[in-house]
Scaffold this motif. Structure first.
Motif, PDB file in Angstrom:
ATOM      1  N   GLU A   1       1.340  -1.783  12.219  1.00 22.85           N
ATOM      2  CA  GLU A   1       0.598  -2.565  11.224  1.00 22.85           C
ATOM      3  C   GLU A   1       0.470  -4.019  11.676  1.00 22.85           C
ATOM      4  O   GLU A   1       1.463  -4.670  11.984  1.00 22.85           O
ATOM      5  CB  GLU A   1       1.334  -2.488   9.876  1.00 22.85           C
ATOM      6  CG  GLU A   1       0.658  -3.206   8.720  1.00 22.85           C
ATOM      7  CD  GLU A   1      -0.648  -2.548   8.258  1.00 22.85           C
ATOM      8  OE1 GLU A   1      -0.893  -1.371   8.593  1.00 22.85           O
ATOM      9  OE2 GLU A   1      -1.414  -3.224   7.541  1.00 22.85           O
ATOM     10  N   LYS A   2      -0.750  -4.487  11.714  1.00 27.32           N
ATOM     11  CA  LYS A   2      -1.078  -5.889  12.010  1.00 27.32           C
ATOM     12  C   LYS A   2      -0.279  -6.469  13.193  1.00 27.32           C
ATOM     13  O   LYS A   2       0.480  -7.433  13.037  1.00 27.32           O
ATOM     14  CB  LYS A   2      -0.896  -6.737  10.754  1.00 27.32           C
ATOM     15  CG  LYS A   2      -1.760  -6.241   9.582  1.00 27.32           C
ATOM     16  CD  LYS A   2      -1.720  -7.129   8.376  1.00 27.32           C
ATOM     17  CE  LYS A   2      -2.658  -6.657   7.287  1.00 27.32           C
ATOM     18  NZ  LYS A   2      -2.235  -5.533   6.490  1.00 27.32           N
TER      19      LYS A   2
ATOM     20  N   LEU B   1       0.822  -1.216   0.000  1.00 31.07           N
ATOM     21  CA  LEU B   1       0.000   0.000   0.000  1.00 31.07           C
ATOM     22  C   LEU B   1       0.861   1.273   0.000  1.00 31.07           C
ATOM     23  O   LEU B   1       0.571   2.231  -0.723  1.00 31.07           O
ATOM     24  CB  LEU B   1      -0.941  -0.024   1.222  1.00 31.07           C
ATOM     25  CG  LEU B   1      -1.782   1.217   1.455  1.00 31.07           C
ATOM     26  CD1 LEU B   1      -2.713   1.493   0.276  1.00 31.07           C
ATOM     27  CD2 LEU B   1      -2.605   1.080   2.748  1.00 31.07           C
TER      28      LEU B   1
ATOM     29  N   TYR C   1      -7.914   8.213   5.196  1.00 29.92           N
ATOM     30  CA  TYR C   1      -6.814   8.983   5.781  1.00 29.92           C
ATOM     31  C   TYR C   1      -6.820  10.395   5.196  1.00 29.92           C
ATOM     32  O   TYR C   1      -7.175  10.578   4.034  1.00 29.92           O
ATOM     33  CB  TYR C   1      -5.457   8.400   5.385  1.00 29.92           C
ATOM     34  CG  TYR C   1      -5.246   6.915   5.554  1.00 29.92           C
ATOM     35  CD1 TYR C   1      -4.432   6.428   6.582  1.00 29.92           C
ATOM     36  CD2 TYR C   1      -5.785   5.987   4.661  1.00 29.92           C
ATOM     37  CE1 TYR C   1      -4.173   5.062   6.714  1.00 29.92           C
ATOM     38  CE2 TYR C   1      -5.529   4.617   4.800  1.00 29.92           C
ATOM     39  CZ  TYR C   1      -4.731   4.166   5.825  1.00 29.92           C
ATOM     40  OH  TYR C   1      -4.476   2.824   5.955  1.00 29.92           O
TER      41      TYR C   1
ATOM     42  N   VAL D   1      -7.405   0.984  11.962  1.00 30.89           N
ATOM     43  CA  VAL D   1      -7.417   1.900  10.821  1.00 30.89           C
ATOM     44  C   VAL D   1      -8.333   1.286   9.766  1.00 30.89           C
ATOM     45  O   VAL D   1      -8.136   0.136   9.367  1.00 30.89           O
ATOM     46  CB  VAL D   1      -5.973   2.022  10.266  1.00 30.89           C
ATOM     47  CG1 VAL D   1      -5.943   2.826   8.988  1.00 30.89           C
ATOM     48  CG2 VAL D   1      -5.045   2.600  11.333  1.00 30.89           C
ATOM     49  N   ILE D   2      -9.359   2.054   9.308  1.00 27.00           N
ATOM     50  CA  ILE D   2     -10.322   1.409   8.408  1.00 27.00           C
ATOM     51  C   ILE D   2     -10.132   1.748   6.938  1.00 27.00           C
ATOM     52  O   ILE D   2     -10.878   1.256   6.098  1.00 27.00           O
ATOM     53  CB  ILE D   2     -11.775   1.695   8.828  1.00 27.00           C
ATOM     54  CG1 ILE D   2     -12.101   3.171   8.693  1.00 27.00           C
ATOM     55  CG2 ILE D   2     -12.045   1.207  10.218  1.00 27.00           C
ATOM     56  CD1 ILE D   2     -13.550   3.459   8.956  1.00 27.00           C
ATOM     57  N   GLY D   3      -9.153   2.631   6.638  1.00 23.38           N
ATOM     58  CA  GLY D   3      -8.909   2.887   5.211  1.00 23.38           C
ATOM     59  C   GLY D   3      -9.373   4.241   4.725  1.00 23.38           C
ATOM     60  O   GLY D   3      -9.672   4.416   3.543  1.00 23.38           O
TER      61      GLY D   3
ATOM     62  N   GLN E   1       4.660  -0.405   3.886  1.00 23.79           N
ATOM     63  CA  GLN E   1       3.402  -0.105   4.570  1.00 23.79           C
ATOM     64  C   GLN E   1       3.212   1.402   4.760  1.00 23.79           C
ATOM     65  O   GLN E   1       4.113   2.095   5.241  1.00 23.79           O
ATOM     66  CB  GLN E   1       3.379  -0.789   5.945  1.00 23.79           C
ATOM     67  CG  GLN E   1       3.455  -2.309   5.893  1.00 23.79           C
ATOM     68  CD  GLN E   1       2.168  -2.948   5.348  1.00 23.79           C
ATOM     69  OE1 GLN E   1       1.157  -2.282   5.136  1.00 23.79           O
ATOM     70  NE2 GLN E   1       2.230  -4.249   5.113  1.00 23.79           N
TER      71      GLN E   1
ATOM     72  N   VAL F   1     -13.019  -1.238   1.437  1.00 19.12           N
ATOM     73  CA  VAL F   1     -13.851  -1.022   2.624  1.00 19.12           C
ATOM     74  C   VAL F   1     -14.971  -0.040   2.326  1.00 19.12           C
ATOM     75  O   VAL F   1     -14.726   1.093   1.907  1.00 19.12           O
ATOM     76  CB  VAL F   1     -12.992  -0.494   3.801  1.00 19.12           C
ATOM     77  CG1 VAL F   1     -13.839  -0.330   5.060  1.00 19.12           C
ATOM     78  CG2 VAL F   1     -11.823  -1.428   4.067  1.00 19.12           C
TER      79      VAL F   1
ATOM     80  N   LEU G   1      -9.270   3.546   0.804  1.00 15.69           N
ATOM     81  CA  LEU G   1      -9.049   2.160   0.372  1.00 15.69           C
ATOM     82  C   LEU G   1     -10.404   1.604  -0.075  1.00 15.69           C
ATOM     83  O   LEU G   1     -11.334   1.513   0.735  1.00 15.69           O
ATOM     84  CB  LEU G   1      -8.460   1.322   1.510  1.00 15.69           C
ATOM     85  CG  LEU G   1      -7.175   1.879   2.138  1.00 15.69           C
ATOM     86  CD1 LEU G   1      -6.581   0.870   3.118  1.00 15.69           C
ATOM     87  CD2 LEU G   1      -6.147   2.250   1.068  1.00 15.69           C
TER      88      LEU G   1
ATOM     89  N   TYR H   1      -5.244  -5.472  10.969  1.00 14.58           N
ATOM     90  CA  TYR H   1      -5.334  -4.037  10.643  1.00 14.58           C
ATOM     91  C   TYR H   1      -4.141  -3.238  11.169  1.00 14.58           C
ATOM     92  O   TYR H   1      -3.376  -3.724  11.996  1.00 14.58           O
ATOM     93  CB  TYR H   1      -6.599  -3.431  11.285  1.00 14.58           C
ATOM     94  CG  TYR H   1      -7.874  -4.132  10.935  1.00 14.58           C
ATOM     95  CD1 TYR H   1      -8.509  -3.883   9.721  1.00 14.58           C
ATOM     96  CD2 TYR H   1      -8.454  -5.055  11.808  1.00 14.58           C
ATOM     97  CE1 TYR H   1      -9.681  -4.535   9.387  1.00 14.58           C
ATOM     98  CE2 TYR H   1      -9.633  -5.708  11.484  1.00 14.58           C
ATOM     99  CZ  TYR H   1     -10.233  -5.447  10.268  1.00 14.58           C
ATOM    100  OH  TYR H   1     -11.392  -6.094   9.937  1.00 14.58           O
TER     101      TYR H   1
HETATM  102  C1  G1P Z   1      -4.592  -1.940   4.868  1.00 14.86           C
HETATM  103  C2  G1P Z   1      -3.744  -1.104   5.831  1.00 14.86           C
HETATM  104  C3  G1P Z   1      -4.203  -1.351   7.269  1.00 14.86           C
HETATM  105  C4  G1P Z   1      -5.693  -1.056   7.398  1.00 14.86           C
HETATM  106  C5  G1P Z   1      -6.473  -1.899   6.389  1.00 14.86           C
HETATM  107  C6  G1P Z   1      -7.944  -1.497   6.390  1.00 14.86           C
HETATM  108  O1  G1P Z   1      -4.281  -3.307   5.091  1.00 14.86           O
HETATM  109  O2  G1P Z   1      -2.391  -1.428   5.665  1.00 14.86           O
HETATM  110  O3  G1P Z   1      -3.474  -0.520   8.140  1.00 14.86           O
HETATM  111  O4  G1P Z   1      -6.111  -1.335   8.719  1.00 14.86           O
HETATM  112  O5  G1P Z   1      -5.975  -1.717   5.045  1.00 14.86           O
HETATM  113  O6  G1P Z   1      -8.669  -2.366   5.578  1.00 14.86           O
HETATM  114  P1  G1P Z   1      -4.679  -4.461   4.042  1.00 14.86           P
HETATM  115  O7  G1P Z   1      -6.126  -4.762   4.269  1.00 14.86           O
HETATM  116  O8  G1P Z   1      -4.432  -3.911   2.668  1.00 14.86           O
HETATM  117  O9  G1P Z   1      -3.797  -5.620   4.372  1.00 14.86           O
END
Ligand code: G1P
Length: 295
Positions: free
Chosen positions: A200-201, A112, A217, A213-215, A239, A136, A133, A177
């Motif tokens: 991250e995760k 990302l 920003y 974080v839901i996507g 990331q 979502v 993103l 997430y």
């Molecule tokens: C991405 C972001 C993550 C966020 C998530 C939301 O992860 O890196 O921080 O919480 O989207 O959907 P991914 O779902 O692409 O692995």
């Protein structure tokens, strides 16, 4: 950071492996939720928040995403001839005159953060921009308009601080997430609090909170310099979360904005089905749940 905010980067270069076989020859962003593709839902969300300059970060084989926002002369002429004005207007409304779409290519799937950095040349360092993103789908509470992307843009403008939309998730899902650390505090719905760090995760026993974080920003243009220097992180990918954590370490204010309502991860089959079922019922397109099927 400038108060002017019109640009939104929407990364659409993903392969959509979690939606296979649907996404084998259809971009995952073109998969329908109710009567329109996912990408149309998120572009509508952007426009409603005043973000009219959309930058798609895309790849070969996904031109249907861009085509969806083109005019379609043959269909339009046919609808006009048949007097189907409502449908014609709905079709033209997909790309209202204020919507400006640009696309850039991501030549390698490096994560990302790398996708966002592919648009670096279009973002001046003194200009803030948004990121959505598209997997979502965010459905704010119907009677609670103070908790959506538009409200987060307003929070950015009043606070002059970057914003990251968050929601609370169960402990067993924190490792899916980006998770924010607001020093033990949690913002109330529609409000924001400074973030001390984010990861991250994280493993469940290392998550600093349950705020994910839901996507959505709003970031300063200077994040692009941080992204340029960010190496691979979780999952071996570059990331966005790591670059934001870096920004915070350097003293930039980044706030967590708490939404209220529901989110649907339409990038995988259960979330996508759930979005269609829940929203289909809400829209009166499906019969109400009689308790014989749980969604
Ligand atoms: C991405 C972001 C993550 C966020 C998530 C939301 O992860 O890196 O921080 O919480 O989207 O959907 P991914 O779902 O692409 O692995």
């Amino acid at each position: 950071m400038s108060a002017g905010l019109n640009k939104v980067i929407i990364p659409v270069a993903g392969l959509g492996t979690r939606l296979l076989p649907i996404s084998k020859s259809i971009p995952k962003e073109m998969v329908p939720v109710l009567d329109r593709p996912l990408i149309q839902h998120v572009v509508e969300e952007a426009l409603a928040a005043g973000l009219n300059e959309v930058i798609l970060v895309t790849r070969g084989g996904k031109s249907a995403v861009e085509d969806h926002f083109d005019s379609h002369y043959e269909i339009e002429a046919e609808l006009e001839r048949k007097g189907k004005t409502a449908l014609l207007e709905a079709l033209r409304g997909i790309a209202p005159p204020e919507l400006k779409i640009t696309s850039v290519r991501q030549d390698r799937a490096l994560g990302l953060g790398h996708a966002i950095h592919c648009a670096a040349h279009l973002i001046p360092s003194e200009e803030a921009f948004a990121v959505i993103l598209p997997d979502v789908l965010v459905k704010p509470q119907v009677d609670d308009t103070g908790c959506d992307l538009k409200a987060m843009v307003a929070a950015f403008q009043s606070q002059q601080a970057a914003q990251i939309m968050v929601e609370r998730v169960p402990l067993e899902r924190v490792d899916q997430y980006g998770i924010v650390d607001c020093d033990g505090a949690e913002p109330a719905a529609g409000e924001c609090l400074p973030i001390k760090g984010l990861v991250e995760k994280p493993a469940r026993n290392q998550a600093p909170s349950r705020l994910s974080v839901i996507g959505r920003y709003i970031l300063p243009g200077t994040i692009m310099q941080h992204l340029a220097e960010t190496g691979p992180g979780a999952g071996g990918e570059i990331q966005l979360t790591d670059a934001i954590a870096d920004l915070i370490r350097q003293g930039d204010a980044v706030h967590a904005f708490r939404m209220s309502g529901r989110t649907f991860d339409c990038g995988h089959i259960p979330g996508w089905l759930q979005a269609n079922t829940v929203l289909g019922r809400e829209a009166g397109l499906l019969e109400p749940d009689r308790g014989d099927a749980s969604v």
